[in-house]
Design an enzyme around this catalytic site. Structure first.
Site: not given
Ligand code: F6P
Length: 533
Positions: A211, A217, A272-273, A358, A389, A499
């Site tokens: 987003k 990452e 995002g979620r 979250e 199990h 972060k």
């Molecule tokens: O971990 C925090 C967060 O902002 C989540 O809410 C989100 O889904 C994820 O990082 C990834 O964010 P982006 O889609 O901006 O890379």
């Protein structure tokens, strides 16, 4: 730990809350098994069905008075008004001043946000997805060397990963084998390495899903994948054919070398979620086809309509949300287990961990005050039968009270489906065993106490439509809890700190001097790493 509040919150002093507290004391003595023998009609009273999704919540500590008391609390908290505010595009994510309109991503009627019908934008991007997906799956849009794409790799994390991964896994039995789907989320290079190590660059399409298009990452993995592709195919020009992007940060995409036609927009009113329903679902559409993706949306839409219109006591997300409030606040439970009896839904617990923890892992109410009640708890789980199990021992005989969601599908289109009755026998058995237990007066260690509550969700089939219904059910359940607890379910300020610290630490790992700028433990760990790496 947040400092304790100095005065009682309006929630805990409310008459509805106090009535629930008194009611909990009254009903705590009757076991679930006693409730069933006293009232054989319990299941019809405490179950709901919608379009092939059966929700059985009869195995909970509910008497005839409980639901009216819980829905009374929901009414007093203005739940119906909040539902309307969300569906009408009010900026209910107040800390970011944003509307929350994942429901618009699957709506079939206009949804206004700031006077603009956002479903027009949604339809435009869906049409763009449809033509891209068709061109890729038909082999019209080929890779740089002219070969058709066989593999899609989604690079994204959190909400830009968990939903698409869950949906791809769930829909595998319905795919035609045109494409395989892979996911790279972890910044640990092993993730990317293991995925690209099995792929041919000439037939691999990467979708960068972020987003913000700034997540460290994701951007690190995307740049590494880009370098890998260019090295494999020997040309920078390949990037424009082999990469697509899903983002609300449109400016950043061109810099990466991705053409506008392969940039799929999402909007700041999609969290995002809550974003699987947006172009974040592109890997799902590439893998399972656009028709499957549209069925996913249709399933979620059916649940949206139910949530918005059903009477509170017959409203699935309302009932599930209120049950969690009932357990967390009045029985002091600290976790809920999610147990899909469906290998295809094995990532559901991970998906729900982000959705619930979250969204509800917060201790500050909308007016900025500290809450004086428990809020979001731990969601955890693994698929049955495997988990029987491993950790089921704790569920059956351990000391904590852990309500469980048992989820299964009546039909299973996969191969080897002659085994499906055995899977379902275990699904049915666990709800019963958790509730009834088994006395053993001779051997206390063998006695299973029972009286453990569970919800059973039985889907006609774990196809796209029912998966959409199931995920929307949980989305709205979380919203119900956020309204009761007066939380903003749509921000996530707590995840930013780690972060920021990582950004400060990164340069010290390769600096010439040992680390001294952090606490003694961090300095020691960094310096040990510097010696050993
Ligand atoms: O971990 C925090 C967060 O902002 C989540 O809410 C989100 O889904 C994820 O990082 C990834 O964010 P982006 O889609 O901006 O890379």
């Amino acid at each position: 730990m947040p400092t304790p509040p100095t005065s009682k919150s309006p929630l805990t002093v409310s008459a509805e809350w106090q009535a629930l507290r008194a009611h909990q004391q009254q009903i705590a003595n009757a076991t679930l098994a006693e409730r069933f023998s006293a009232n054989p009609w319990r299941v019809s009273k405490f179950s709901l069905e919608l379009d092939g999704l059966l929700l059985d919540f009869s195995r909970h500590f509910l008497s005839d008075e409980t639901l009216p008391l819980l829905t009374g609390l929901a009414r007093a908290r203005g739940l119906q008004g909040w539902i309307e505010r969300m569906f009408n595009g009010a900026p209910i994510n107040h800390t970011e001043n944003r509307a929350v309109l994942h429901v618009a991503l699957r709506a079939d009627t206009p949804v206004l946000c700031g006077g603009h019908d956002v479903t027009l934008d949604v339809q435009r991007v869906l049409a763009q997805m449809e033509s891209f997906v068709t061109a890729i799956r038909n082999g019209v849009h080929t890779g740089h060397t002219g070969l058709r794409f066989t593999d899609v790799v989604n690079i994204g994390i959190g909400g830009s990963y968990l939903g698409p991964q869950l949906a791809c896994q769930a829909l595998r039995p319905y795919t035609d084998g045109t494409m395989r789907a892979h996911f790279v989320s972890n910044v640990d290079g092993e993730n990317l390495s293991a995925v690209v190590g099995q792929l041919n660059a000439a037939t691999t399409l990467f979708v960068i899903t972020s987003k913000t298009f700034t997540t460290q990452e994701t951007m690190t993995n995307a740049l590494a994948a880009r370098r890998w592709l260019v090295a494999q195919l020997g040309s920078e020009a390949a990037v424009g054919r082999h990469f697509a992007a899903v983002t609300s940060n449109t400016g950043k995409v061109a810099q990466f070398g991705i053409p506008p036609a392969q940039m799929f927009e999402m909007w700041d009113w999609v969290g995002g979620r809550y974003s699987l329903w947006s172009a974040v679902g592109l890997p799902v559409a590439l893998y399972a086809g656009m028709e499957a993706f549209r069925s996913l949306l249709a399933g979620a839409r059916a649940m949206d309509k139910h949530f918005r219109t059903a009477h509170l006591e017959r409203n699935m997300p309302v009932v599930l949300g209120l049950l969690d409030v009932w357990y967390i606040n009045f029985f002091k439970t600290q976790s809920r287990a999610v147990l899909p009896y469906a290998q295809a839904a094995s990532r559901l617990p991970a998906y729900l961990q982000q959705l619930e923890m979250e969204s509800l892992g917060k201790a500050v109410a909308r007016d900025g005050s500290r809450v004086d009640y428990a809020t979001g708890n731990i969601v955890w789980g693994e698929p049955g039968t495997d988990s029987q199990h491993s950790f089921f021992q704790l569920l059956h005989q351990g000391t904590p009270l852990i309500p469980a969601d048992l989820i299964a599908a009546c039909r299973n289109p996969s191969g080897f489906n002659a085994q499906h009755p055995l899977l379902l026998a275990n699904f049915f058995a666990q709800g019963e065993a958790l509730m009834n237990g088994k006395p053993d007066s001779n051997a206390p260690h063998a006695a299973v106490p029972g009286n453990r509550p569970s919800t059973s969700i039985l889907l006609e089939e774990l196809d796209a439509k029912h998966l959409g219904m199931l995920l929307a059910l949980y989305e709205h359940k979380v919203f119900v809890q956020s309204v009761i607890w007066d939380l903003n379910a749509f921000d996530q300020w707590g995840v930013a700190l780690g972060k920021q610290v990582a950004d400060r630490i990164l340069p010290t790992l390769t600096a010439s001097e040992p680390a001294t700028a952090f606490d003694a433990s961090t300095n020691g760990l960094i310096n040990y790493y510097r010696q050993k790496r």
